[in-house]
Design an enzyme around this catalytic site. Structure first.
Site, PDB file in Angstrom:
ATOM      1  N   LYS A  26       0.847  -1.204   0.000  1.00  0.00           N
ATOM      2  CA  LYS A  26       0.000   0.000   0.000  1.00  0.00           C
ATOM      3  C   LYS A  26       0.873   1.240   0.000  1.00  0.00           C
ATOM      4  CE  LYS A  26      -3.208   2.548   3.005  1.00  0.00           C
ATOM      5  NZ  LYS A  26      -3.999   2.497   4.236  1.00  0.00           N
ATOM      6  N   THR A  78      -8.941   1.552   1.591  1.00  0.00           N
ATOM      7  CA  THR A  78      -7.853   0.606   1.859  1.00  0.00           C
ATOM      8  C   THR A  78      -8.359  -0.832   1.797  1.00  0.00           C
ATOM      9  OG1 THR A  78      -6.758   2.227   3.256  1.00  0.00           O
ATOM     10  CG2 THR A  78      -6.146  -0.084   3.606  1.00  0.00           C
TER      11      THR A  78
HETATM   12  C1  R5P Z   1      -3.868   3.780   7.747  1.00  0.00           C
HETATM   13  O1  R5P Z   1      -2.846   3.254   7.324  1.00  0.00           O
HETATM   14  C2  R5P Z   1      -4.875   3.019   8.540  1.00  0.00           C
HETATM   15  O2  R5P Z   1      -4.314   1.880   9.093  1.00  0.00           O
HETATM   16  C3  R5P Z   1      -6.097   2.629   7.730  1.00  0.00           C
HETATM   17  O3  R5P Z   1      -5.727   1.654   6.777  1.00  0.00           O
HETATM   18  C4  R5P Z   1      -6.678   3.799   6.980  1.00  0.00           C
HETATM   19  O4  R5P Z   1      -6.774   4.927   7.806  1.00  0.00           O
HETATM   20  C5  R5P Z   1      -8.040   3.464   6.438  1.00  0.00           C
HETATM   21  O5  R5P Z   1      -8.502   4.563   5.709  1.00  0.00           O
HETATM   22  P1  R5P Z   1      -9.489   4.364   4.496  1.00  0.00           P
HETATM   23  O6  R5P Z   1     -10.614   3.523   4.966  1.00  0.00           O
HETATM   24  O7  R5P Z   1      -9.928   5.762   4.136  1.00  0.00           O
HETATM   25  O8  R5P Z   1      -8.718   3.748   3.382  1.00  0.00           O
END
Ligand code: R5P
Length: 320
Positions: free
Chosen positions: A206, A239
């Site tokens: 990611k 994500t």
């Molecule tokens: C960031 O790395 C956190 O662990 C989460 O993966 C992130 O904040 C999730 O955000 P979203 O749902 O907007 O992708």
């Protein structure tokens, strides 16, 4: 058990969750006054004597209409400061959801490290200890605070839920980014222990730059397996959708998502429209107030974290 009397306060909209924790502890929530002033200022004060007491203040620092993250943080700091001024022997901030925990390192020149600044503010008003649930980066959190901290993992609750749901199926636990691999491993180990069967693991790459998330390479084997993608939180859902696509591309079977905190920004519509996930599991550290009840009812399961927090409060009573 510590001989010092215990008082449990819950601020503003954390009160309903506070009632659950109080029920577990078999104590009433301590009374307080919260007043709002014209220009967005506020004051909170305990309505009982706290002198010499072991005081716990519950406040989940997610934003919601009328109560921004910053407003909640400020309220917590001022109330804890008032408790110390009133002679509380020890004040523990119990934060089911800790805001600003994602910015734990510099990714751009001169970036702020907000986790550390939040820690500095907590310590400045005299908060003696902090209890949190599933932060983004445990090591960064522990390093940011100089006062004692207790970090509660969501893994035991998720493991119990999925072990009974998926008892006979081949399971893989997947982290949607390399940074969360430890979190996934904790869940994987617990599932193995509860099911008595081997559970596979994988992670997806990611990258995030200027708010855009990319990366779809998956390390590990998910082919033919029921996959649980586990993260600390769901914000927009981007994500998890991206990780789900990577799992599907590698032949995964049923897909589930598990995250401690469901922020569901804007109702996270694309996340719920996404047919990939059969079920989504979160804790009640953040109530799913942004979701339409029809949306939430179909796929969402909310597990209760109140008992885990109550046990941590009790267990912390004798720790200096
Ligand atoms: C960031 O790395 C956190 O662990 C989460 O993966 C992130 O904040 C999730 O955000 P979203 O749902 O907007 O992708």
């Amino acid at each position: 058990m510590s001989p010092r009397p215990l008082s449990l306060f819950a601020l503003s909209t954390t009160r309903p969750f506070g009632e659950k924790v109080a029920a577990w502890l078999e104590v009433p929530l301590a009374p307080l006054e919260e007043r709002e002033f014209e220009d967005g200022e506020h004051k909170a004060r305990p309505l009982q004597d706290v002198s010499g007491q072991d005081v716990f203040v519950l406040h989940a620092l997610y934003g919601e209409p009328g109560h921004s993250v910053n407003d909640k943080l400020c309220r917590l700091l001022f109330f804890c400061g008032a408790l110390k001024d009133a002679g509380a022997e020890r004040v523990t901030a119990v934060l089911p959801y800790l805001a600003y925990a994602r910015k734990d390192r510099r990714t751009k020149a001169r970036d702020p490290i907000t986790t550390r600044y939040v820690a500095a503010m907590c310590e400045a008003v005299g908060i003696d200890r902090v209890i949190v649930v599933e932060v983004h980066n445990v090591a960064a959190f522990e390093n940011a605070f100089r006062c004692p901290t207790i970090h509660l993992e969501a893994a035991p609750l998720f493991a119990e839920y999925f072990a009974s749901l998926l008892r006979d199926q081949p399971i893989a636990v997947v982290s949607p980014d390399p940074g969360g691999a430890k979190r996934a491993e904790q869940l994987r180990e617990r599932l193995e222990a509860l099911t008595g069967r081997e559970v596979a693991s994988a992670y997806v790459e990611k990258f995030r730059s200027s708010g855009v998330v990319t990366g779809s390479w998956l390390a590990g084997d998910v082919r033919g397996k029921t996959v649980i993608i586990v993260d600390d939180l769901i914000s927009t859902g981007t994500t998890l959708i991206r990780a789900a696509k990577a799992c599907r591309a590698q032949g995964a079977g049923r897909l589930f998502a598990a995250a401690a905190h469901g922020l569901f920004i804007g109702g996270a519509p694309s996340f719920f429209e996404e047919t990939a996930f059969e079920g989504i599991v979160v804790l009640n550290t953040v109530p799913p107030f942004r979701l339409a009840s029809q949306t939430a009812g179909v796929k969402l399961t909310v597990l209760d974290a109140a008992g885990m927090i109550a046990q941590a409060i009790l267990g912390s009573r004798d720790i200096r």
